[in-house]
Design a protein around this motif. Sequence first.
Motif, PDB file in Angstrom:
ATOM      1  N   ARG A   1       4.885  25.802  -7.160  1.00  0.00           N
ATOM      2  CA  ARG A   1       3.644  26.335  -6.560  1.00  0.00           C
ATOM      3  C   ARG A   1       2.855  27.129  -7.601  1.00  0.00           C
ATOM      4  NH1 ARG A   1       7.001  27.454  -2.196  1.00  0.00           N
ATOM      5  NH2 ARG A   1       7.028  29.682  -2.652  1.00  0.00           N
ATOM      6  N   LEU A   2       3.575  27.877  -8.393  1.00  0.00           N
ATOM      7  CA  LEU A   2       2.966  28.697  -9.433  1.00  0.00           C
ATOM      8  C   LEU A   2       2.257  27.809 -10.467  1.00  0.00           C
ATOM      9  CD1 LEU A   2       2.950  31.784  -9.903  1.00  0.00           C
ATOM     10  CD2 LEU A   2       4.792  31.464 -11.544  1.00  0.00           C
ATOM     11  N   LEU A   3       2.933  26.706 -10.796  1.00  0.00           N
ATOM     12  CA  LEU A   3       2.363  25.772 -11.766  1.00  0.00           C
ATOM     13  C   LEU A   3       1.070  25.147 -11.228  1.00  0.00           C
ATOM     14  CD1 LEU A   3       3.072  24.575 -14.572  1.00  0.00           C
ATOM     15  CD2 LEU A   3       4.107  22.650 -13.382  1.00  0.00           C
ATOM     16  N   GLN A   4       1.134  24.762  -9.917  1.00  0.00           N
ATOM     17  CA  GLN A   4      -0.082  24.193  -9.280  1.00  0.00           C
ATOM     18  C   GLN A   4      -1.230  25.208  -9.314  1.00  0.00           C
ATOM     19  OE1 GLN A   4       1.045  23.032  -5.368  1.00  0.00           O
ATOM     20  NE2 GLN A   4       2.136  21.193  -6.038  1.00  0.00           N
ATOM     21  N   ALA A   5      -0.906  26.432  -8.939  1.00  0.00           N
ATOM     22  CA  ALA A   5      -1.926  27.495  -8.899  1.00  0.00           C
ATOM     23  C   ALA A   5      -2.513  27.714 -10.294  1.00  0.00           C
ATOM     24  CB  ALA A   5      -1.306  28.771  -8.367  1.00  0.00           C
ATOM     25  N   SER A   6      -1.627  27.688 -11.297  1.00  0.00           N
ATOM     26  CA  SER A   6      -2.118  27.935 -12.658  1.00  0.00           C
ATOM     27  C   SER A   6      -3.010  26.771 -13.128  1.00  0.00           C
ATOM     28  CB  SER A   6      -0.950  28.152 -13.618  1.00  0.00           C
ATOM     29  OG  SER A   6      -0.235  26.952 -13.781  1.00  0.00           O
ATOM     30  N   MET A   7      -2.647  25.519 -12.705  1.00  0.00           N
ATOM     31  CA  MET A   7      -3.487  24.359 -13.058  1.00  0.00           C
ATOM     32  C   MET A   7      -4.887  24.509 -12.443  1.00  0.00           C
ATOM     33  SD  MET A   7      -1.672  22.280 -14.926  1.00  0.00           S
ATOM     34  CE  MET A   7      -2.196  20.587 -14.784  1.00  0.00           C
ATOM     35  N   PHE A   8      -4.930  24.988 -11.178  1.00  0.00           N
ATOM     36  CA  PHE A   8      -6.209  25.162 -10.469  1.00  0.00           C
ATOM     37  C   PHE A   8      -7.065  26.219 -11.175  1.00  0.00           C
ATOM     38  CE2 PHE A   8      -8.762  27.135  -7.043  1.00  0.00           C
ATOM     39  CZ  PHE A   8      -9.511  26.018  -6.688  1.00  0.00           C
ATOM     40  N   ILE A   9      -6.434  27.292 -11.595  1.00  0.00           N
ATOM     41  CA  ILE A   9      -7.154  28.363 -12.318  1.00  0.00           C
ATOM     42  C   ILE A   9      -7.715  27.805 -13.627  1.00  0.00           C
ATOM     43  CG2 ILE A   9      -6.814  30.534 -13.592  1.00  0.00           C
ATOM     44  CD1 ILE A   9      -4.871  31.326 -11.291  1.00  0.00           C
ATOM     45  N   ASP A  10      -6.879  27.003 -14.301  1.00  0.00           N
ATOM     46  CA  ASP A  10      -7.293  26.399 -15.572  1.00  0.00           C
ATOM     47  C   ASP A  10      -8.528  25.505 -15.364  1.00  0.00           C
ATOM     48  OD1 ASP A  10      -6.795  26.197 -18.277  1.00  0.00           O
ATOM     49  OD2 ASP A  10      -5.805  24.245 -18.053  1.00  0.00           O
ATOM     50  N   PHE A  11      -8.467  24.693 -14.255  1.00  0.00           N
ATOM     51  CA  PHE A  11      -9.566  23.784 -13.922  1.00  0.00           C
ATOM     52  C   PHE A  11     -10.852  24.584 -13.643  1.00  0.00           C
ATOM     53  CE2 PHE A  11     -11.862  21.774 -10.322  1.00  0.00           C
ATOM     54  CZ  PHE A  11     -12.371  20.668 -10.990  1.00  0.00           C
ATOM     55  N   MET A  12     -10.721  25.665 -12.847  1.00  0.00           N
ATOM     56  CA  MET A  12     -11.862  26.533 -12.530  1.00  0.00           C
ATOM     57  C   MET A  12     -12.459  27.130 -13.819  1.00  0.00           C
ATOM     58  SD  MET A  12     -12.461  26.828  -9.231  1.00  0.00           S
ATOM     59  CE  MET A  12     -13.154  28.418  -8.916  1.00  0.00           C
ATOM     60  N   TRP A  13     -11.568  27.585 -14.660  1.00  0.00           N
ATOM     61  CA  TRP A  13     -11.998  28.213 -15.918  1.00  0.00           C
ATOM     62  C   TRP A  13     -12.771  27.235 -16.786  1.00  0.00           C
ATOM     63  CZ3 TRP A  13     -13.449  31.964 -18.648  1.00  0.00           C
ATOM     64  CH2 TRP A  13     -13.277  32.012 -20.048  1.00  0.00           C
ATOM     65  N   GLN A  14     -12.232  25.975 -16.867  1.00  0.00           N
ATOM     66  CA  GLN A  14     -12.906  24.943 -17.656  1.00  0.00           C
ATOM     67  C   GLN A  14     -14.307  24.679 -17.096  1.00  0.00           C
ATOM     68  OE1 GLN A  14     -12.167  23.540 -20.404  1.00  0.00           O
ATOM     69  NE2 GLN A  14     -10.056  24.326 -20.634  1.00  0.00           N
ATOM     70  N   ASN A  15     -14.403  24.553 -15.736  1.00  0.00           N
ATOM     71  CA  ASN A  15     -15.698  24.297 -15.066  1.00  0.00           C
ATOM     72  C   ASN A  15     -16.693  25.422 -15.353  1.00  0.00           C
ATOM     73  OD1 ASN A  15     -15.012  21.868 -14.094  1.00  0.00           O
ATOM     74  ND2 ASN A  15     -14.824  22.469 -11.949  1.00  0.00           N
ATOM     75  N   MET A  16     -16.198  26.645 -15.262  1.00  0.00           N
ATOM     76  CA  MET A  16     -17.076  27.795 -15.511  1.00  0.00           C
ATOM     77  C   MET A  16     -17.578  27.780 -16.951  1.00  0.00           C
ATOM     78  SD  MET A  16     -14.988  30.667 -13.433  1.00  0.00           S
ATOM     79  CE  MET A  16     -15.863  32.103 -13.979  1.00  0.00           C
ATOM     80  N   ARG A  17     -16.702  27.392 -17.857  1.00  0.00           N
ATOM     81  CA  ARG A  17     -17.094  27.329 -19.280  1.00  0.00           C
ATOM     82  C   ARG A  17     -18.193  26.282 -19.494  1.00  0.00           C
ATOM     83  NH1 ARG A  17     -12.268  26.604 -23.181  1.00  0.00           N
ATOM     84  NH2 ARG A  17     -13.986  26.301 -24.626  1.00  0.00           N
ATOM     85  N   LEU A  18     -18.024  25.108 -18.778  1.00  0.00           N
ATOM     86  CA  LEU A  18     -19.018  24.028 -18.907  1.00  0.00           C
ATOM     87  C   LEU A  18     -20.383  24.487 -18.388  1.00  0.00           C
ATOM     88  CD1 LEU A  18     -16.833  20.985 -17.830  1.00  0.00           C
ATOM     89  CD2 LEU A  18     -17.882  21.300 -20.064  1.00  0.00           C
ATOM     90  N   ALA A  19     -20.371  25.122 -17.209  1.00  0.00           N
ATOM     91  CA  ALA A  19     -21.625  25.598 -16.585  1.00  0.00           C
ATOM     92  C   ALA A  19     -22.305  26.608 -17.502  1.00  0.00           C
ATOM     93  CB  ALA A  19     -21.320  26.225 -15.240  1.00  0.00           C
TER      94      ALA A  19
END
Length: 794
Positions: free
Chosen positions: A766-784
């Motif tokens: 679960r922790l790994l999934q959550a960390s992947m989601f945070i990573d994805f959000m972070w990448q999106n924010m960086r792109l924007a």
Amino acid sequence: SSYAVSRKIEPFYKGGRVQINRDGKFMFCPCGTKLNVIDVETGALHSLQQDDEEDISSFVLSPNDEILVTGSRALLLKQWNWRENKCVRTWKAVHIAPVASMAFDSTSTLLATGGCDSTIKIWDMIKQYCTHNLKGSSGVVHLVEFHPDISRLQLFSSSIDYKIRIWDLNSSKCVATLDGHFSAVTSLAFADGNTLISSGRDKICMVWDLKTRESKRTVPVYESVEAAILLPEKGDFSQLGVKKQGLHFVTAGSKGILKVWEVATAACVYTQPVPFESKEEASERSLTQCMLVPERNEIVTVSVEHNIVLYDAQTLQLRKQLAGYNDEVLDVKFLGPGDSHIVVATNSPQLKVFELATSHCQILYGHTETILALDVFRKGLMFVSCAKDKSLRVWRMNKDGRVICVAQGLGHAHGVGAVSCSRLKESFIVTSSQDCTIKIWNIPESLTSKAKAALISSPETLHAKVTERGHDKDINSVAVSPNDKLIATGSQDRLAKLWSCSDCSLLGVFTGHKRGIWCVQFSPVDQILATSSADGTLKLWGLRDFSCLKTFEGHDASVLKIIFVSRGTQLLSSGSDGLLKLWTIKTNECVKTLDGHEDKIWGLHSNKQDDMVVTASSDSCITLWKDVTEIEEKEAQAKQEEQIMKEQELSNLLHEKRYLKALGLAVSLDRPHTVLMVVKAILKETDGRKHLEENIVRLRKDQKEAVLTFSVTWNTNSRNCHEAQAVIETLLKHEAPDSLLQYAGIKSAVESLLPYTERHFQRLSRLLQASMFIDFMWQNMRLADAAQQEDMTL
């Protein structure tokens, strides 16, 4: 605060044949399902215990002392290495009823077994098979003996038809029967190759010529004979009436004494003097066995009362006596100036005095009915016994340890159940009886002054100075105060009473117990009386105002005896449930409960030094307890010091980063938390995982087992699960499955590890999934963010 069993005097012989090994050092005695091996010098014993829990019906030791064979009611024969308590071999007896008798031949290679099924089997002990099956006896074959000359290959046997059969082992046939006895034949003794002496319960011994197979002579013995043994040709037996050359033999039987007979004239040349005047039936002390131990020049007899006596063979002087069985023990006291002996009242008219160092037992005859109670004077040389025969007797121990009766007193109308001696001087005795009276007996000076006491030939008669009716029911206990001025009594009528010693006037009554009082005792240091009762309580009373000062509750059964120990600061009590309890008076608490007996503890006494206690019970056991408080305290202190040293060493090892030693030490200290700290410290290092692996692999198997057990506990907590998993991973990687299965507690360890490991795995997923989601959000924010900056520049 604690007592430990230092020695037990238990029943070791309950009837049956006794055997002694060649050098006379060990004695073998059957006792129910066990065979006891007794060291004759010290009385120490060890037991050969059967697995099938069946009684031993017979046993035999080979002439070379190497092979011991027992036969049990389970129809099995067992061969023992008796020195190491090991059963070497078990085989079926092939008899269809228990084996009643056994004998080895002179070479220790052939064993004959006589069964209750009228057959005799012969076993080759080297090749381990049955060589002969001899049929033709009638009834139980209770006696088998090989001819001493093995070249003849003859076996002699006797059974219920009173005949002696001679079997030729070459042809397996009965070649002759010696017919002459009219009752059971009890023993066979070979004088030489051609002369045999047989003894029987028909009060005769017969001398047989084995060439003609005829009777040469019949010797009338006038008592039922249980054993006849030949006196050796060599040796001076003149003190036993042996004046001429020629065959002489000794008989033992129903009269309880040994007699020496001359074969040539059939005359009795010596009769052992009766060692005691006793009104008992002779059958009560009849002998069941007699043996010669040539190595030690001793004759050994066994009596129907299970007493084993060792005599000098040339003079018949008593060397040692062992008591094989005590019935219910009703009282016990330390005896002798240095408490070197104990005197025991068993459920019989005789007293037994045991020397503790050697287990030598003197039996004192005098009373005619069961002895109920004992008490010893302060110096430990004189003591008193009282019995159901309404009498009391005073006994004295001489310098050589021999005890004689010096006085007796009669006067009670019923059995005398309690007795107490004066405490300061050997001046008077107090007794109480079922006739509800107390009597005070003065001791004349002639008994206490040594010069006059030495001249006493027959017991003096004592007369009661004062008699007082004390209670309405049986008086169970009586005690004299340390200053000899007061007497306390405790009765079945629930009352304890205080009396003046001088005229037996009543001074006061202690009321409060709900059931009969079993024991009263004065404190050695305070003006206090302790009582114990069938209501399960102990009470302390003030002697000035007769008020109850303290009550001790804790026993679930009647409290039969109490004594003051630890210089009067503690009480020790014994109950009818076989438990002993130690109480501290000041705090009112039970410090220790000792479980040493199976049944009522009637006897309880401490020695003069206050560091040993003896207890005696209805389970026939006498137990000596040693005060181990100091020893235990020293051990605890030593343990504590060792622990501190190890902890210091551990912190030094961690500081020096010597992790392997630190791991080993933490495991030996049995400290899961410390082991965890060490594991964490290793993992913090660079290449920590690798180091941990190296260290765990180098541990011993028992240390790995301990670390695995600790890991199971760590694994239950998410904070420590990484360390636990690292250890488990190492073990799984480096240990083969087969060796892991050999670990102690592996099953429960795996069962505990699985659910928690799954939970940790799910949590990490679960922790790994959550960390992947945070990573994805972070990448999106960086792109924007990047797109916005581009617009601005445009």
